[in-house]
Design a protein around this motif. Structure first.
Motif, PDB file in Angstrom:
ATOM      1  N   ASP A 150      18.637   6.341  54.001  1.00 59.31           N
ATOM      2  CA  ASP A 150      17.547   5.437  54.410  1.00 59.31           C
ATOM      3  C   ASP A 150      17.888   4.771  55.739  1.00 59.31           C
ATOM      4  O   ASP A 150      19.054   4.553  56.054  1.00 59.31           O
ATOM      5  N   CYS A 151      16.858   4.425  56.490  1.00 52.08           N
ATOM      6  CA  CYS A 151      17.064   3.693  57.742  1.00 52.08           C
ATOM      7  C   CYS A 151      17.610   2.297  57.413  1.00 52.08           C
ATOM      8  O   CYS A 151      17.068   1.605  56.557  1.00 52.08           O
ATOM      9  N   PRO A 152      18.671   1.869  58.093  1.00 53.05           N
ATOM     10  CA  PRO A 152      19.233   0.527  57.811  1.00 53.05           C
ATOM     11  C   PRO A 152      18.273  -0.594  58.224  1.00 53.05           C
ATOM     12  O   PRO A 152      18.461  -1.736  57.848  1.00 53.05           O
ATOM     13  N   ASN A 153      17.241  -0.252  58.993  1.00 55.80           N
ATOM     14  CA  ASN A 153      16.273  -1.273  59.401  1.00 55.80           C
ATOM     15  C   ASN A 153      15.086  -1.364  58.427  1.00 55.80           C
ATOM     16  O   ASN A 153      14.053  -1.967  58.754  1.00 55.80           O
ATOM     17  N   GLY A 154      15.251  -0.711  57.277  1.00 53.00           N
ATOM     18  CA  GLY A 154      14.257  -0.870  56.221  1.00 53.00           C
ATOM     19  C   GLY A 154      12.995  -0.035  56.369  1.00 53.00           C
ATOM     20  O   GLY A 154      11.947  -0.404  55.852  1.00 53.00           O
ATOM     21  N   HIS A 155      13.094   1.126  57.069  1.00 46.95           N
ATOM     22  CA  HIS A 155      11.893   1.962  57.219  1.00 46.95           C
ATOM     23  C   HIS A 155      11.865   3.151  56.274  1.00 46.95           C
ATOM     24  O   HIS A 155      11.090   4.087  56.478  1.00 46.95           O
ATOM     25  N   GLY A 156      12.710   3.135  55.276  1.00 45.99           N
ATOM     26  CA  GLY A 156      12.707   4.238  54.303  1.00 45.99           C
ATOM     27  C   GLY A 156      13.514   5.433  54.766  1.00 45.99           C
ATOM     28  O   GLY A 156      14.352   5.318  55.676  1.00 45.99           O
ATOM     29  N   ARG A 172      17.390  10.827  61.715  1.00 42.13           N
ATOM     30  CA  ARG A 172      16.777   9.844  62.598  1.00 42.13           C
ATOM     31  C   ARG A 172      15.574   9.204  61.905  1.00 42.13           C
ATOM     32  O   ARG A 172      14.847   9.873  61.172  1.00 42.13           O
ATOM     33  N   CYS A 173      15.426   7.944  62.178  1.00 40.26           N
ATOM     34  CA  CYS A 173      14.279   7.230  61.602  1.00 40.26           C
ATOM     35  C   CYS A 173      13.057   7.476  62.479  1.00 40.26           C
ATOM     36  O   CYS A 173      13.110   7.204  63.680  1.00 40.26           O
ATOM     37  N   PRO A 174      11.969   8.003  61.905  1.00 41.19           N
ATOM     38  CA  PRO A 174      10.778   8.277  62.729  1.00 41.19           C
ATOM     39  C   PRO A 174      10.093   6.993  63.214  1.00 41.19           C
ATOM     40  O   PRO A 174       9.334   7.029  64.181  1.00 41.19           O
ATOM     41  N   THR A 175      10.395   5.875  62.577  1.00 43.07           N
ATOM     42  CA  THR A 175       9.739   4.620  62.966  1.00 43.07           C
ATOM     43  C   THR A 175      10.459   3.921  64.120  1.00 43.07           C
ATOM     44  O   THR A 175       9.875   3.626  65.160  1.00 43.07           O
ATOM     45  N   CYS A 176      11.769   3.694  63.951  1.00 46.48           N
ATOM     46  CA  CYS A 176      12.490   2.929  64.988  1.00 46.48           C
ATOM     47  C   CYS A 176      13.429   3.784  65.838  1.00 46.48           C
ATOM     48  O   CYS A 176      13.986   3.299  66.822  1.00 46.48           O
ATOM     49  N   GLY A 177      13.610   5.023  65.440  1.00 45.16           N
ATOM     50  CA  GLY A 177      14.446   5.913  66.251  1.00 45.16           C
ATOM     51  C   GLY A 177      15.929   5.795  65.983  1.00 45.16           C
ATOM     52  O   GLY A 177      16.745   6.462  66.626  1.00 45.16           O
TER      53      GLY A 177
END
Ligand SMILES: [Zn+2]
Length: 272
Positions: A7-13, A39-44
């Motif tokens: 999961d993204c550590p910034n809480g984006h799943g 890679r997180c598609p929301t925050c990169g």
């Protein structure tokens, strides 16, 4: 085993697998490697797992090896498997530690001299039986054969810092005559036609290894092999004689400089 997608550590799943071509500076070269990470598609935010980092390291090592003409991890492993050898058996054949083979089949880059040694040990695979004379290459057996020559000749022919000018020719005659008369070489060595006569392929890198090899660890010489060595030593009691004879052999004379001398030429050996 199902892969755990982090999961993204910034809480984006859940993150997604991203493949990117990375340009990496490595040993004064810019090498492009296809690297995989999450890679997180929301925050990169991107992160590589331990496995992904290891795979990237191996891809970099192999891209580098390809660029500079060293055997890649895959080529080493494939060559070894084609010869039906375990990592331990290849290590024994080349007289190197099994840990080195394991590292080179991974992300560790072998030195140029170790690469030549590997090529010699895998020579049967790279050139086939015509270059090894129906016997697996064995550094320790080269030493065994040369020590037997020394006993017959009553003087050392294998010396530290030696260019193997004479030792190589004694070895070549032993391998060629054994192949001609028994269908199998004595050492599995590959020979090249060099300006000073038939020479052990990659001898510059082999000499130290030969000197360090344990000749008691390999199959002892057969009666037939001992007889052949005796015959060659009696034919050429002086170094200069084996040197000159090798230079009269059509198997050497007719070759381009650097060309392999295949064992099929053994039938044409005329001085022994
Ligand atoms: Zn995110």
């Amino acid at each position: 085993m199902k892969k755990q997608i982090p999961d993204c550590p910034n809480g984006h799943g859940a993150m997604k697998v991203a493949r990117t071509d990375k340009k990496i500076m490595f040993r004064d070269m810019t090498i492009t490697v296809a690297a995989e990470q999450y890679r997180c598609p929301t925050c990169g935010f991107g992160a590589a797992t331990v496995e992904q980092a290891a795979a990237a390291q191996k891809a970099l090592a192999d891209a580098y090896r390809k660029r500079v003409g060293l055997l890649t991890a895959q080529q080493i492993a494939d060559g070894r498997k084609k010869m039906g050898l375990t990592q331990g058996e290849l290590a024994e054949r080349a007289n190197i530690g099994i840990a080195s083979i394991k590292r080179w089949e991974g992300a560790t880059i072998q030195s140029r001299s170790m690469d030549r040694l590997l090529r010699a040990a895998l020579g049967g695979e790279i050139c086939g039986d015509p270059c090894s004379g129906n016997r697996p290459f064995s550094v320790a057996r080269i030493k065994l054969v040369l020590r037997q020559f020394e006993a017959e000749l009553g003087r050392p022919i294998l010396k530290k810092g030696d260019k193997m000018l004479f030792a190589s020719k004694f070895a070549w005659y032993a391998d060629a005559v054994a192949y001609r008369e028994t269908g199998q070489s004595m050492t599995g060595s590959t020979y090249a036609a060099l300006p000073y006569g038939p020479q052990l392929n990659n001898y510059r890198d082999l000499l130290e290894t030969i000197l360090k090899a344990d000749e008691a660890s390999v199959e002892p010489l057969t009666e037939e092999e001992r007889r052949i060595i005796t015959r060659i030593a009696r034919t050429f009691p002086r170094d200069r004689m084996v040197y000159n004879a090798a230079h009269r052999e059509p198997a050497w004379k007719e070759k381009e400089t650097g060309a392999m001398i295949p064992y099929s030429d053994a039938a044409r050996v005329k001085e022994v």
